[in-house]
Enzyme design. Structure first.
Site, mmCIF file in Angstrom:
data_model
loop_
_atom_site.group_PDB
_atom_site.id
_atom_site.type_symbol
_atom_site.label_atom_id
_atom_site.label_comp_id
_atom_site.label_asym_id
_atom_site.label_seq_id
_atom_site.Cartn_x
_atom_site.Cartn_y
_atom_site.Cartn_z
ATOM 1 N N GLY A 13 26.060 -18.732 -11.597
ATOM 2 C CA GLY A 13 24.514 -18.688 -11.499
ATOM 3 C C GLY A 13 24.374 -17.644 -10.949
ATOM 4 N N ALA A 14 24.820 -16.127 -12.005
ATOM 5 C CA ALA A 14 24.362 -14.173 -12.146
ATOM 6 C C ALA A 14 23.414 -14.281 -12.611
ATOM 7 C CB ALA A 14 25.709 -13.621 -11.695
ATOM 8 N N GLY A 17 17.525 -14.537 -10.548
ATOM 9 C CA GLY A 17 17.931 -14.788 -8.958
ATOM 10 C C GLY A 17 18.957 -14.086 -8.339
ATOM 11 N N GLY A 19 22.083 -14.396 -7.471
ATOM 12 C CA GLY A 19 23.475 -13.847 -8.166
ATOM 13 C C GLY A 19 23.518 -13.145 -8.594
ATOM 14 N N SER A 142 21.416 -24.043 1.796
ATOM 15 C CA SER A 142 20.453 -23.719 2.159
ATOM 16 C C SER A 142 20.399 -23.887 3.910
ATOM 17 C CB SER A 142 19.639 -24.677 0.741
ATOM 18 O OG SER A 142 18.526 -24.065 1.496
ATOM 19 N N TYR A 165 17.885 -31.779 -3.295
ATOM 20 C CA TYR A 165 17.906 -30.561 -2.987
ATOM 21 C C TYR A 165 18.825 -30.436 -1.742
ATOM 22 C CZ TYR A 165 17.403 -25.852 -2.442
ATOM 23 O OH TYR A 165 17.916 -24.078 -1.790
#
Ligand SMILES: NC(=O)c1ccc[n+]([C@@H]2O[C@H](COP(=O)([O-])OP(=O)(O)OC[C@H]3O[C@@H](n4cnc5c(N)ncnc54)[C@H](OP(=O)(O)O)[C@@H]3O)[C@@H](O)[C@H]2O)c1
Length: 276
Positions: A13-14, A17, A19, A142, A165
Site C-alpha cells: 500500500g505504498a 497515504g 505508505g 489501528s 475494519y
C-alpha cells in the site's frame, strides 16, 4: 547496511497515504524499496521520484483482495531479492461504505485485504526475512479494534464498514502476538501499531471524517518500529503512535488467537505448510 549489503524493504500500500511517505523516507535512508500497490501509474511515478532523488526502488503490483495475487506478489519479491530486511504490511481499506463486499476468494473484503493477505504474504516471505536477520515485520493496524465474533467472522449478519475494519485491525494485532512468539530466536521481530489518528489520507477523506493529523506523524511512528534501534530484540508489541500500549483484550486471549490462526491457515491455503 549492517553487514555491508544493501537493505531491502517491502511496503504494501505504498502508492498512497502513509505508505507512500514511509517508502520515500526509507529510500532516503538508503534502503532499496519494493513499492507495492495495485495502481501501476502511481506506483511507477513513486519509483521514478525515488530514483530521481538518487534512491533505489521497484514497483510490484498486486490486488490484495485476491490470494492468488498475494502468492504472485511473493513470487515477484523472491525474483527481485534473496533477502528481505523489512516487511511493512500497510495496505488497507477504511471504514467507508455500508454494503458488505467480498474478495475474489469470497471472504469479507476488509478481513481479506487488511488482514488475511498480510498473514499469507508474511508466511510466504518468512524465509527471505530469516535470511536477512536481524529483520523486522511491522503490521500497520489501528486503534479502531473490535473483538472477533467467531460465529460470524465474515460478518454476514449486521454488517458495517466500521465493524469490518475494526475486526480486521485487531486480527492483525493478534497475528503479531503469535508471530513474535513463533519467531523467538530467529532474529526476526514483529510489532504492530496505530500509526496516528485520522491522518489526512484517502481512506479518512472517503469516510467523511475531518483529518486530525498528518501522514508524516503516522510515518514517523511506522519508521520507529521499522528502523529504530530502540526496538532491537523487542517483539509482539502494540504501539499507539510512538508509545507502547495495550490493544483490545482479545489480542491477549490465547484461545481466541488459536481460533483465528486455525481459520487463517485454512482460508489462506497455508494449512499444513505454516506451523499451526
Ligand atoms: N489514515 C489514518 O488515520 C489511519 C489510522 C489508523 C490506521 N491506519 C492504517 O494505515 C494504513 C494506511 O492507511 P492510509 O490512511 O495511508 O490509507 P490510503 O491513503 O487509503 O492508502 C491505502 C493504501 O492501500 C492500498 N490498497 C487498498 N486496497 C488494496 C488492495 N485491495 N490491494 C492492494 N492495495 C490496496 C491503496 O491502494 P490504492 O491507492 O490503489 O487504493 C493504498 O496504496 C492502513 O492499514 C490503515 O488501516 C490509518
Amino acid at each position: 547496511m549492517a553487514d555491508g549489503k544493501e537493505r531491502t524493504a517491502l511496503a504494501t500500500g505504498a502508492t498512497d497515504g502513509v505508505g507512500r511517505v514511509v517508502a520515500r523516507e526509507l529510500a532516503k535512508q538508503g534502503w532499496r524499496v519494493l513499492v507495492h500497490g495495485r495502481d501501476r501509474p502511481r506506483g511507477e511515478a513513486l519509483v521514478h521520484e525515488i530514483e530521481r532523488a538518487g534512491g533505489s526502488a521497484t514497483f510490484l503490483a498486486a490486488d490484495l483482495g485476491s490470494l492468488a495475487e498475494v502468492r504472485h506478489l511473493a513470487d515477484e519479491v523472491r525474483k527481485s531479492t534473496d533477502r528481505l530486511d523489512l516487511l511493512i504490511n500497510n495496505a488497507g481499506i477504511g471504514t467507508a461504505g455500508s454494503g458488505r463486499q467480498t474478495s475474489t476468494d469470497g471472504h469479507e473484503l476488509r478481513f481479506a485485504v487488511n488482514y488475511l493477505s498480510g498473514f499469507l504474504l508474511t508466511y510466504l516471505l518468512l524465509p527471505l526475512l530469516k535470511a536477512a536477520a536481524p529483520a523486522r515485520i511491522v503490521n500497520v493496524a489501528s486503534a479502531g479494534q473490535q473483538a472477533i465474533d467467531f460465529s460470524d467472522v465474515m460478518l454476514t449478519r449486521n454488517y458495517s464498514g466500521v465493524a469490518a475494519y475494526c475486526q480486521s485491525k485487531l486480527a492483525q494485532i493478534m497475528f503479531t502476538v503469535d508471530l513474535a512468539d513463533e519467531l523467538k530466536g530467529s532474529g526476526v521481530i514483529a510489532n504492530a501499531l496505530h500509526p496516528s489518528t485520522y491522518m489526512n489520507t484517502t481512506m479518512v477523506r472517503r469516510a467523511g471524517v475531518s483529518p486530525m493529523s498528518k501522514v508524516e506523524d503516522g510515518a514517523e511512528a511506522i519508521l520507529q518500529l521499522a528502523v529504530s534501534p530502540k526496538l532491537e530484540g523487542r517483539s509482539g508489541l502494540y504501539f499507539n503512535v510512538l508509545n507502547e500500549a495495550r490493544a483490545n483484550a482479545q489480542a491477549y486471549d490465547a484461545e481466541a488467537r488459536r481460533r483465528l490462526r486455525a481459520l487463517s491457515l485454512e482460508l489462506s491455503g497455508l494449512k499444513g505448510q505454516a506451523p499451526s
